[in-house]
Write a protein that holds these residues in place. Structure first.
Motif, PDB file in Angstrom:
ATOM      1  N   SER A  34       0.834  -1.199   0.000  1.00  0.00           N
ATOM      2  CA  SER A  34       0.000   0.000   0.000  1.00  0.00           C
ATOM      3  C   SER A  34       0.870   1.250   0.000  1.00  0.00           C
ATOM      4  N   ARG A  35       0.396   2.287  -0.690  1.00  0.00           N
ATOM      5  CA  ARG A  35       1.073   3.584  -0.674  1.00  0.00           C
ATOM      6  C   ARG A  35       0.115   4.678  -0.176  1.00  0.00           C
ATOM      7  N   LEU A  36      -0.978   4.265   0.430  1.00  0.00           N
ATOM      8  CA  LEU A  36      -1.991   5.172   0.939  1.00  0.00           C
ATOM      9  C   LEU A  36      -1.498   5.900   2.190  1.00  0.00           C
ATOM     10  N   ARG A  37      -1.807   7.188   2.296  1.00  0.00           N
ATOM     11  CA  ARG A  37      -1.509   7.988   3.489  1.00  0.00           C
ATOM     12  C   ARG A  37      -2.737   8.848   3.773  1.00  0.00           C
ATOM     13  N   VAL A  38      -3.188   8.842   5.030  1.00  0.00           N
ATOM     14  CA  VAL A  38      -4.356   9.629   5.424  1.00  0.00           C
ATOM     15  C   VAL A  38      -3.991  10.441   6.660  1.00  0.00           C
ATOM     16  N   PHE A  39      -4.280  11.738   6.615  1.00  0.00           N
ATOM     17  CA  PHE A  39      -4.011  12.640   7.726  1.00  0.00           C
ATOM     18  C   PHE A  39      -5.267  13.436   8.063  1.00  0.00           C
ATOM     19  N   ASN A  40      -5.454  13.691   9.347  1.00  0.00           N
ATOM     20  CA  ASN A  40      -6.465  14.622   9.817  1.00  0.00           C
ATOM     21  C   ASN A  40      -5.699  15.906  10.115  1.00  0.00           C
TER      22      ASN A  40
END
Length: 139
Positions: A34-40
């Motif tokens: 996976s290369r997904l990145r999620v930030f709040n």
């Protein structure tokens, strides 16, 4: 399936990439492939990013407050809770809170094959950020 219960500590956005006070919470950064990145991302009133772009694009989903977004050569546009913005790959842009409101958004990116997610450029100039109010709201 993997459930993450303990995330990294909240990090302050570095001054070289942000104007004003910005705080980032990493929500997801799954292991390869996976290369997904999620930030709040939490912006105080008037806080915003510097100009930047993402090699694989970016999705912003506004969770609360009101903000602003601009693509290079385009108009400054207001965004509000519930809005979703798709920024195409390699499009120079900036985004952040409106001058009188907090704004929180989820930022979703996919890293390039070399692991990079963002290329940063110059800070947004005072003539580019509408400090008197959002583009469609009188000051």
């Amino acid at each position: 399936m993997h459930i993450t219960s303990n995330r990294p500590d909240t990090q302050q956005g570095p001054a070289e990439n942000f104007t004003g006070s910005v705080w980032l919470d990493e929500i997801a950064a799954p292991a390869a492939p996976s290369r997904l990145r999620v930030f709040n991302v939490h912006f105080t009133p008037g806080a915003h990013t510097a100009w930047h772009r993402h090699p694989r694009g970016q999705v912003l989903h506004v969770l609360e407050g009101e903000g602003l977004v601009q693509r290079k050569g385009g108009d400054v546009e207001a965004i509000r809770a519930g809005d979703t913005v798709w920024i195409v790959p390699d499009e120079w842009h900036w985004h952040g809170a409106g001058p009188r409101t907090f704004m929180t958004h989820l930022a979703v990116v996919e890293a390039a094959k070399d692991g990079t997610t963002t290329e940063w450029d110059a800070h947004v100039g005072p003539d580019e950020y509408p400090a008197g109010g959002s583009p469609d709201t009188p000051a």
